[in-house]
Motif scaffolding. Structure first.
Motif, mmCIF file in Angstrom:
data_model
loop_
_atom_site.group_PDB
_atom_site.id
_atom_site.type_symbol
_atom_site.label_atom_id
_atom_site.label_comp_id
_atom_site.label_asym_id
_atom_site.label_seq_id
_atom_site.Cartn_x
_atom_site.Cartn_y
_atom_site.Cartn_z
ATOM 1 N N VAL A 1 33.567 -18.074 -18.939
ATOM 2 C CA VAL A 1 34.880 -17.863 -18.315
ATOM 3 C C VAL A 1 35.574 -16.669 -18.952
ATOM 4 C CG1 VAL A 1 37.103 -18.871 -17.729
ATOM 5 C CG2 VAL A 1 35.087 -20.346 -17.872
ATOM 6 N N SER B 1 28.039 -12.478 -12.786
ATOM 7 C CA SER B 1 27.699 -13.882 -12.551
ATOM 8 C C SER B 1 26.290 -13.985 -11.976
ATOM 9 C CB SER B 1 28.700 -14.521 -11.599
ATOM 10 O OG SER B 1 28.463 -15.909 -11.482
ATOM 11 N N HIS C 1 29.955 -22.897 -17.440
ATOM 12 C CA HIS C 1 30.225 -21.572 -16.903
ATOM 13 C C HIS C 1 30.935 -20.708 -17.942
ATOM 14 C CE1 HIS C 1 29.823 -22.199 -12.287
ATOM 15 N NE2 HIS C 1 28.966 -22.966 -12.954
ATOM 16 N N ASP D 1 33.134 -17.504 -14.324
ATOM 17 C CA ASP D 1 34.397 -17.738 -13.643
ATOM 18 C C ASP D 1 35.499 -16.954 -14.353
ATOM 19 O OD1 ASP D 1 33.271 -19.555 -11.839
ATOM 20 O OD2 ASP D 1 33.563 -21.234 -13.215
#
Length: 347
Positions: A156, A175, A154, A182
């Motif tokens: 971030v 996203s 992911h 995240d």
């Protein structure tokens, strides 16, 4: 604050990661300008695709502008968000270009590997909010114009201070299946966790084989595990609690890498769920005759270890191998394998 309608995103240093990121932003209906070297600018202008190892794909429509750093007078508007996707080695050199891209309201997001390299930009632009992003995956070009994400993870974004609400909103907006995103309030610890995973980049460059083949070779796995253990000694002494960014807690990863092949291949299927042709960015740097990020990765660990009285001899030797390779004195893959076998003989 980031405008919640038609925010202008500028990707400075639109190479492999920057083009994939920009394509994912456009996929999420963001307004994007790419600033790229001419070789990438031509690819962008002719139309490109982003895709990943899970078979997600997006044909990027020509709804953006692409310029090089000599055409900044063509920049339609200053950035609301400047995504700095150049390598660590180029941070200081792009400061003059950043000046022409931002206002005092621009949020600058640094996407570099390593730990705390964004401080160079913070010092240069104290009036701006400067945050970090962690990019856990690698990107390669396939079929000439397809920017392909070959591994999991992911994206971030750092949350900090007055920008936290804007960054959380931004993360929700961008996203997607192509760019799972995240946020984190603990970016330094996250960067140390990412650095643990990046230690093997240099092994991949020296072994001169794809990442999947490297991970399928126990000698290289154990070597990387020993390198990771050196980092874990450092973070333990510095009392840094590493967040989990892979499918396993960071302290377990070396133990998994130590396993014999027949067990590793069963229990580490997600670790091997990568494109069989993917190689690390450091491999590409060495093969392209470029300066690698070794001083910001393994050498960052070695330097920190020395400062706090911890030994990191395996990483120190890897740094030496890479620096010599950059000078044209590269160890052969066969000789490197033999050295690695000797280095792990007690394991």
């Amino acid at each position: 604050m980031i405008p919640q309608h038609q925010a202008h995103h500028v990707i400075l240093g639109a190479g492999l990661i920057g083009c994939y990121l920009g394509g994912a932003l456009i996929h999420s209906q963001q307004k994007v300008t790419f600033i790229a070297r001419n070789s990438f600018k031509r690819i962008i202008e002719n139309g490109f695709t982003i895709s990943d190892y899970k078979n997600n794909a997006f044909d990027v429509p020509l709804t953006f502008s692409a310029i090089n750093d000599h055409e900044l007078n063509n920049l339609e508007a200053r950035a609301d968000v400047l995504w700095l996707s150049v390598k660590c080695t180029a941070l200081e050199s792009v400061i003059p270009t950043i000046v022409d891209c931002i206002s005092d309201k621009t949020i600058i997001i640094c996407c570099q590997n390593g730990v705390a390299n964004h401080k160079i930009i913070q010092q240069a632009f104290p009036a701006n909010i400067v945050l970090r992003a962690m990019v856990p995956f690698n990107v390669v070009i396939k079929s000439g114009n397809n920017f392909y994400r070959g591994s999991e993870g992911h994206f971030v974004l750092e949350c900090e201070g007055s920008a936290s609400d804007s960054i959380k909103w931004l993360a929700r907006q961008i996203s997607s299946s192509l760019l799972p995103t995240d946020t984190s309030y603990h970016m330094t610890a996250l960067q140390w966790a990412k650095l643990q995973l990046n230690l093997g980049n240099a092994v991949n460059a020296l072994a001169d084989i794809p990442v999947k083949e490297m991970l399928s070779t126990r000698v290289y796995r154990v070597l990387i595990a020993k390198m990771m253990e050196e980092l874990l000694q450092v973070t333990e002494k510095k009392q840094i609690k590493l967040p989990k960014i892979a499918n396993l807690p960071n302290k377990w990863i070396p133990k998994i890498l130590f396993l014999p092949n027949f067990i590793f291949n069963r229990v580490a299927q997600s670790m091997l769920a990568i494109d069989p042709k993917v190689r690390t960015s450091m491999w590409w740097d060495l093969h392209g005759g470029k300066t690698s990020e070794i001083m910001y990765l393994n050498q960052k660990l070695v330097k920190t270890a020395l400062q706090i009285g911890v030994d990191a001899p395996i990483n120190a030797k890897i740094v030496d191998f890479i620096l010599k390779a950059e000078e044209g004195d590269r160890v052969s893959p066969t000789a490197f394998f033999e050295w690695a076998e000797n280095a792990i003989k007690n394991y």
